[in-house]
Design a protein around this motif. Structure first.
Motif, PDB file in Angstrom:
ATOM      1  N   SER A  45       0.784  -1.233   0.000  1.00 49.81           N
ATOM      2  CA  SER A  45       0.000   0.000   0.000  1.00 49.81           C
ATOM      3  C   SER A  45       0.817   1.286   0.000  1.00 49.81           C
ATOM      4  N   LEU A  89       3.068  11.380   2.522  1.00 46.28           N
ATOM      5  CA  LEU A  89       2.826  10.820   3.857  1.00 46.28           C
ATOM      6  C   LEU A  89       3.073  11.871   4.939  1.00 46.28           C
ATOM      7  N   GLU A  92       0.120  14.464   4.907  1.00 44.32           N
ATOM      8  CA  GLU A  92      -1.185  13.902   5.255  1.00 44.32           C
ATOM      9  C   GLU A  92      -1.395  13.870   6.769  1.00 44.32           C
ATOM     10  N   ILE A 146       0.623   6.189   9.403  1.00 49.81           N
ATOM     11  CA  ILE A 146       0.700   6.250   7.934  1.00 49.81           C
ATOM     12  C   ILE A 146      -0.069   5.081   7.290  1.00 49.81           C
ATOM     13  N   PHE A 147      -0.889   4.377   8.075  1.00 43.28           N
ATOM     14  CA  PHE A 147      -1.772   3.318   7.566  1.00 43.28           C
ATOM     15  C   PHE A 147      -1.018   2.187   6.868  1.00 43.28           C
ATOM     16  N   ILE A 166      -7.781  -0.923  10.306  1.00 45.81           N
ATOM     17  CA  ILE A 166      -7.848   0.357   9.602  1.00 45.81           C
ATOM     18  C   ILE A 166      -9.277   0.524   9.129  1.00 45.81           C
ATOM     19  N   SER A 167      -9.836   1.686   9.406  1.00 43.58           N
ATOM     20  CA  SER A 167     -11.222   1.937   9.048  1.00 43.58           C
ATOM     21  C   SER A 167     -11.316   3.212   8.220  1.00 43.58           C
ATOM     22  N   GLY A 168     -12.488   3.463   7.679  1.00 45.10           N
ATOM     23  CA  GLY A 168     -12.711   4.696   6.916  1.00 45.10           C
ATOM     24  C   GLY A 168     -12.315   4.544   5.464  1.00 45.10           C
ATOM     25  N   ARG A 169     -12.661   5.557   4.678  1.00 48.05           N
ATOM     26  CA  ARG A 169     -12.374   5.499   3.251  1.00 48.05           C
ATOM     27  C   ARG A 169     -11.583   6.728   2.833  1.00 48.05           C
ATOM     28  N   GLY A 170     -10.735   6.535   1.835  1.00 45.06           N
ATOM     29  CA  GLY A 170     -10.002   7.655   1.256  1.00 45.06           C
ATOM     30  C   GLY A 170      -9.169   8.377   2.295  1.00 45.06           C
ATOM     31  N   ILE A 171      -9.206   9.686   2.208  1.00 43.48           N
ATOM     32  CA  ILE A 171      -8.373  10.509   3.079  1.00 43.48           C
ATOM     33  C   ILE A 171      -8.856  10.450   4.536  1.00 43.48           C
ATOM     34  N   LYS A 173      -9.188   7.765   6.238  1.00 46.37           N
ATOM     35  CA  LYS A 173      -8.727   6.514   6.847  1.00 46.37           C
ATOM     36  C   LYS A 173      -8.191   6.774   8.241  1.00 46.37           C
ATOM     37  N   HIS A 174      -8.395   5.827   9.138  1.00 49.62           N
ATOM     38  CA  HIS A 174      -7.841   5.985  10.473  1.00 49.62           C
ATOM     39  C   HIS A 174      -7.653   4.631  11.138  1.00 49.62           C
TER      40      HIS A 174
END
Lengths: 238, 595
Positions: A45, A89, A92, A146-147, A166-171, A173-174
């Motif tokens: 990734s 990275l 972000e 940094i996921f 890791i959850s959430g979508r796109g930017i 993400k968390h």
């Protein structure tokens, strides 16, 4: 007769089933990476390990080595783009090395040095991210995540738990902690878990150890990440 | 709630791969996924709760926070915007007394934007609790507001609000002939399985989703795998803005699509198939189930189909609002009840797809065409089209034209011929293949519809001379940032950076060098992203920058550098804290003096 690929013109032997990253590491060739760790299932990734295979961009950590591949790795173009990805990275999240206790031991910082990253280039996102200091021995600073999912994989594949996700979508993400309250103290994380020690940045830290090794005497204060990485990740090395 | 969840989990056999379907049911009933449901489902399905939260936060139609009992979504596609969507949503927000992206205080209604709903030929469109609202006008919104405030149940709403039209404007070989049920399957068995695959090969049929992989080759690879449990998947996650042909095919030609899937199953040796239907097409779910039942009753699905000892059935899985699930490996992840994150390849789905088994994933239109080839043979199909692009292509035409709708054309047709047919005048340009495709200018209308020239999954959006290209590019660029799954760095961060950088230029804050910086960022996102979404996310900028560089340059300020942030806006919080509203509390942006 063993099979070979070439990396930057040099013949590299490989065995069937190896990825380009594995073959390279075994032959003492460093390919920059952050989400890759030899002990865990490759994730592919972060894209820092992008190499050109017969002219096409591929993630070295997931792409299988195959007879006759011509791989480009240490080129000016690739390193320049890897630097840009590293800058992505940095902007972000909230990475302020001088005030981070991981400085000098941080792989994100070390990769940035290795790629000669001298500024952020892009505008900072200044994302609102929380801290989780609830656990008595382990701290999460989400600003620095940094996921890469190394903690997720280490918990699942090594510790036999599922502390992180890791959850959430796109930017958006968390990193998520698997507990009813969402807090680390209510999870089944133990400070001895691999997942608590695997973070390449300062997002997951062991408390009470911050400055036991003084700045100036830390891993990347004296060695480039390519040396450290090959020494620790080489299949026959320590 | 406990009883409901237990019943739900039982219905789905306590299988984690049905998690998305289960969560859709919870969302439909409670208008969010309540905390106790997460806890209960984690227990019932033996899953970490973080995995459930992960799914909820990934899909746009699932929510951790309560939405209104009436969940209103308005399509934010460029075509809806061109039809006055922005004015309508503001009017609606005003009439409902709710802000966009919020839930009204009484919890009755929520209002938000959503990505293209696949109703671009009858927009502005929206969804209420998942059901389509078409051709919205202020008058219709007045009716909707009254119905909501009166708490009228959806089944009692006037049916014309939900009317969805096929708008089939031009038919060719595929759409003009209605196949009788079982015809293609009977022809397949009469000719022989292997011989039918040969016909599909001779037909030169290529995948209709846009990438154009040879269908026969994909089916053959799958049939040659040593693993004998294999699957057929029909990709009906038609999310590319401006595309709606699959909606029409599934509304009026569903039987032929299922027949094509069954022919594929017979050839590759699959016993189970799936139709992955995008969540926006919920209204097609029941009618499609009825078509499947008819086929079972006719002995065309189920055990011993046509007495050939062939067992096969098809299940329908609904998506929940995620463009990325149109990518085949993300779709497979979603089918397995997970977040739609594209897999690392190799292995490809034909080797390791659904549940790790060999899987063929094809577009709705590909199966439709395959069924026709099974009946009429490969030579018939190959006689139509161009050398590398055989047969016809079904287009979804929308935007500035007199007759939007569905058009079927032989490959090789020129863009000008298409524009003439649909009544498009004073055309500025056409977006062929949706935001991920190509923007062509009026100098290029002699180009052809073909894999070797202009490939498209079906989206064909027309813009007339009154449109602003940068508005269009801005809409598309925001769309990709919203739909990026976030797996890889170049796309997750890059699509957001593209949005920021484009906004900076469009809003007039760009300076010399900003267009070059935008272009190099585009190249990085294109070259380093993990999947097709990121690899094409910069296309709207790149294809227009190549054709209209002056439009971008004209937006730039005549100074050498402009900061990326708005200095005055950055001081807003400080002004509020200091209660300062005077002129001296405002700062001019650096560089204004030099203009």
């Amino acid at each position: 007769m063993s099979k070979t690929i070439t990396i930057d013109g040099k013949a590299i032997p490989f065995t069937e089933g190896q990825t380009i990253m594995q073959a390279a590491t075994a032959a003492d060739v460093y390919i920059p990476h952050l989400c890759h760790h030899p002990e865990f299932t490759p994730h592919g990734s972060c894209k820092l390990c992008t190499v050109k295979v017969n002219g096409r961009n591929c993630s070295a950590c997931t792409f299988p080595a195959a007879e006759g591949q011509e791989v480009l790795n240490n080129t000016q173009e690739l390193n320049s783009d890897r630097k840009t990805i590293t800058q992505m990275l940095f902007v972000e999240g909230n990475h302020f090395c001088p005030s981070c206790e991981k400085t000098g031991n941080c792989q994100l910082q070390a990769v940035a040095y290795h790629l000669n990253m001298l500024d952020d280039h892009f505008p900072l996102f200044y994302a609102h991210r929380a801290m989780d200091a609830s656990h008595p021995e382990v701290l999460i600073d989400h600003n620095r995540c940094i996921f890469c999912t190394l903690c997720v994989r280490a918990s699942r594949e090594h510790d036999g738990k599922a502390v992180f996700a890791i959850s959430g979508r796109g930017i958006n993400k968390h990193l998520l902690v698997n507990s009813t309250s969402g807090q680390l103290k209510d999870s089944d994380l133990d400070s001895g878990d691999k997942a608590a020690h695997i973070c390449p940045t300062g997002a997951i830290l062991i408390k009470h150890t911050a400055y036991q090794v003084p700045i100036g005497q830390r891993v990347y204060d004296h060695h480039q990440i390519n040396e450290v990485s090959l020494a620790s990740e080489h299949p026959h090395g320590e | 709630m406990t009883a409901f969840l237990q019943e739900l989990a039982k219905t789905y056999g306590y299988q984690a791969n049905h998690l998305l379907a289960i969560l859709r049911a919870v969302q439909a009933r409670y208008h969010h996924i309540p905390e106790p449901a997460i806890e209960a489902l984690a227990g019932l399905l033996q899953l970490p709760r973080s995995q459930i939260i992960g799914i909820v936060e990934f899909y746009s139609f699932l929510h951790l926070q309560p939405q209104g009992q009436y969940e209103l979504l308005i399509s934010d596609s460029i075509t809806d915007q061109m039809l006055g969507k922005q004015d309508l949503i503001s009017y609606l927000a005003d009439r409902l007394q709710v802000s966009i992206g919020a839930v009204r205080a009484d919890g009755l209604v929520s209002l938000a934007n959503t990505s293209c709903t696949g109703l671009c030929d009858q927009g502005p469109a929206g969804l209420v609790n998942g059901l389509p609202l078409t051709q919205l006008t202020r008058a219709k919104l007045d009716v909707i507001v009254s119905l909501i405030n009166a708490r009228t149940p959806l089944p009692e709403w006037p049916s014309e609000l939900f009317a969805v039209h096929d708008n089939i404007q031009k038919t060719d070989v595929l759409l003009s002939r209605t196949m009788t049920m079982g015809e293609a399957l009977q022809a397949t068995f009469d000719r022989g399985i292997a011989a039918t695959l040969t016909e599909i090969d001779r037909a030169g049929l290529r995948g209709r989703g846009g990438a154009g992989f040879k269908t026969a080759m994909k089916w053959r690879f799958c049939s040659e795998e040593s693993e004998t449990t294999r699957y057929v998947v029909c990709n009906a996650d038609e999310g590319e803005p401006g595309t709606f042909k699959d909606r029409v095919l599934l509304n009026s030609y569903a039987d032929q699509v299922f027949e094509g899937m069954t022919v594929c199953a017979a050839i590759i040796g699959a016993r189970q198939g799936f139709l992955y239907l995008r969540g926006e097409y919920l209204f097609l779910h029941e009618p499609l189930q009825a078509v499947l039942q008819q086929r079972r009753d006719a002995g065309l699905l189920g055990n011993n189909i046509l007495g050939q000892g062939f067992d096969f059935d098809i299940a329908i899985c609904l998506g929940a609002g995620a463009y990325i699930c149109g990518e085949e490996s993300a779709l497979i992840e979603s089918l397995e009840g997970k977040m739609g994150i594209p897999r690392n390849r190799p292995p490809y789905p034909v080797t390791q797809g659904y549940l790790g088994k060999p899987t063929v994933v094809n577009n709705v239109e590909t199966f439709l065409a395959a069924a026709a080839v099974a009946v009429q043979g490969g030579d018939w199909f190959a006689s139509i089209g161009t050398g590398p692009s055989k047969g016809t292509k079904i287009l979804s035409i929308c935007g500035d034209c007199a007759c939007p709708g569905i058009y079927e054309y032989p490959f090789g047709t020129t863009i000008q011929a298409i524009l003439d047919d649909c009544g498009a005048h004073d055309v500025l340009g056409v977006q062929v293949g949706g935001p991920s495709g190509t923007f062509i200018s009026r100098q290029e209308f002699d180009r052809k519809l073909a894999f070797e020239d202009l490939a498209t999954g079906g989206s064909f959006i027309i813009f007339n001379a009154s449109r602003n290209i940068l508005d269009i590019v801005n809409n598309f660029t925001h769309f990709f940032a919203h739909e990026s799954c976030g797996f890889c760095t170049p796309c997750r961060v890059g699509t957001s950076l593209l949005k920021k950088q484009l906004d900076k230029i469009v809003d007039g804050h760009g300076s010399a060098g900003d267009v070059a910086a935008l272009e190099s960022l585009c190249q990085l996102v294109k070259n380093y992203s993990h999947c097709g979404l990121g690899q094409t996310a910069a296309n709207p900028i790149l294809t227009t920058l190549a054709r209209y560089p002056e439009l971008y340059q004209a937006k730039l300020k005549k100074i050498s550098y402009e900061p990326g942030f708005d200095l005055d806006a950055a001081l807003a919080t400080a002004r509020r804290m200091a209660d300062r509203h005077d002129a001296a509390a405002h700062l001019a942006q650096v560089g204004e003096d030099y203009e």
